[in-house]
Design an enzyme around this catalytic site. Structure first.
Site, mmCIF file in Angstrom:
data_model
loop_
_atom_site.group_PDB
_atom_site.id
_atom_site.type_symbol
_atom_site.label_atom_id
_atom_site.label_comp_id
_atom_site.label_asym_id
_atom_site.label_seq_id
_atom_site.Cartn_x
_atom_site.Cartn_y
_atom_site.Cartn_z
ATOM 1 N N GLU A 1 -0.167 -24.273 -37.367
ATOM 2 C CA GLU A 1 0.725 -23.128 -37.632
ATOM 3 C C GLU A 1 1.144 -23.073 -39.097
ATOM 4 O OE1 GLU A 1 4.052 -23.468 -34.962
ATOM 5 O OE2 GLU A 1 2.718 -23.595 -33.242
ATOM 6 N N ARG B 1 3.057 -27.433 -27.671
ATOM 7 C CA ARG B 1 2.678 -27.649 -29.059
ATOM 8 C C ARG B 1 1.199 -27.313 -29.202
ATOM 9 N NH1 ARG B 1 7.220 -27.272 -30.188
ATOM 10 N NH2 ARG B 1 8.571 -28.739 -31.296
ATOM 11 N N HIS C 1 5.296 -18.672 -32.220
ATOM 12 C CA HIS C 1 6.199 -19.804 -31.907
ATOM 13 C C HIS C 1 7.646 -19.318 -31.747
ATOM 14 C CE1 HIS C 1 6.577 -24.456 -32.348
ATOM 15 N NE2 HIS C 1 7.491 -23.977 -31.510
HETATM 16 C C1 GLV Z 1 10.413 -25.483 -30.398
HETATM 17 O O1 GLV Z 1 9.242 -25.471 -30.521
HETATM 18 C C2 GLV Z 1 11.132 -26.614 -29.947
HETATM 19 O O2 GLV Z 1 10.548 -27.686 -29.799
HETATM 20 O O3 GLV Z 1 12.342 -26.484 -29.714
#
Ligand code: GLV
Length: 319
Positions: free
Chosen positions: A267, A238, A285
């Site tokens: 983001e 993250r 991402h």
């Molecule tokens: C993506 O970022 C997830 O947490 O699956």
């Protein structure tokens, strides 16, 4: 009363097809997040919510939708949901672990390799027509094989990243609040270390910790300075685990050699300081974004939601 579910963003047809006809589906067939008022309005009277990480489910949203029984997040991370508030209100929260582990680990490695071997710079060089002849001194990168990989957060994804390092004959250090079983350490050739030791010794540092109050800005000016000048940082966890402003400075001033980032603090905004830097690989991402895995995630989320609506235990409740 028939059960009703809000699907707050687009889902693959295979996943939607799992929902029986007697469940009323309010489908926001869009890549865009619902606005907060629209989310609250459409959640009223619903029994279940299937959502992406775009939906922020906090106490206010939950308070406005007292009929809600389950929030099924289509992601393994669930920092978009106030899980404590959900628990207080008797709402089950589920995520999608396991199905995305290997795909996400693959992508962390893609960032690592791309950064180490300067693949994006090479691509830009060729496309720009700069390749005149073979050159001895062109785009020297860093070896990966035989080096030390530091894995921060030794859960499912961190371990899958470590497993791949065996093929590269690497030493693996890991940092985690909990020590892995001796058998796992043996199998993955991994040794537990504290964060400082890991940062000082690793050639590659890959972050796989959830976002928690204690992991916010885990990588900051102080910890980035502990890394080797030749080291590369990979973040597919993250964004806020890394202090992005400090990382920009670290990359500009070469406290570290490079970074591969799939996630960002705010983001989809990316710190503008990152954009001109050649020593960072940026991705939007997409670590879990293989066709198979995205479908599997959506199907698991739907199954979780339906299980709770049927009065059964969910397959993968958040811990
Ligand atoms: C993506 O970022 C997830 O947490 O699956």
């Amino acid at each position: 009363m028939p059960k009703s579910v809000l699907v707050s963003n687009v889902l693959p047809g295979e996943a939607l097809a799992l929902i029986p006809r007697d469940v009323a589906v309010d489908y926001h067939d869009s890549l865009e997040a619902l606005s907060r008022p629209d989310l609250i309005a459409r959640l009223r009277g619903k029994d279940g919510l299937i959502c992406h990480i775009l939906s922020a489910i906090d106490d206010e949203v939950l308070a406005a939708t007292p009929t809600l029984k389950v929030v099924a997040n289509v992601a393994v991370g669930y920092n978009n949901i106030d899980v404590a508030a959900a628990r207080r209100r008797g709402v089950v929260v589920t995520n999608t672990p396991d199905v995305l582990t290997e795909t996400t680990a693959d992508f962390a490695w893609a960032l690592l390799m791309t950064s180490a071997r300067r693949v994006l710079e090479a691509d830009r060089f060729v496309r720009a027509g700069q390749w005149q002849r073979w050159r001895w001194d062109l785009l020297w990168g860093a070896d990966v094989h035989g080096k030390t990989l530091g894995v921060v957060g030794f859960g499912r994804i961190g371990r899958a990243v470590a497993r791949r390092a065996i093929g590269f004959n690497m030493r693996v250090l890991y940092q985690d609040a909990v020590r892995a079983d001796a058998a796992v350490e043996r199998e993955l050739h991994a040794t537990r270390a504290d964060l400082e030791e890991l940062l000082r010794e690793s050639d590659f540092v890959s972050l796989h910790t959830p976002l928690l109050p204690e992991t916010r800005h885990l990588m900051n000016a102080r910890t980035l300075r502990l890394m080797k000048k030749s080291a590369i940082l990979v973040n597919a966890s993250r964004g806020p685990v890394v202090d992005e402003a400090a990382l920009v400075q670290a990359l500009q001033e070469r406290w570290i050699a490079g970074a591969g980032l799939d996630v960002f603090e705010d983001e989809p905004k990316v710190n503008p300081g990152l954009i001109p830097l050649a020593n960072v690989v940026l991705a939007p991402h997409i670590a879990s974004a293989s066709s198979d895995t995205r479908v599997a995630m959506a199907m698991l989320a739907v199954r979780n939601c339906l299980a709770v609506l049927d009065g059964k235990p969910p397959l993968t409740p958040v811990p």
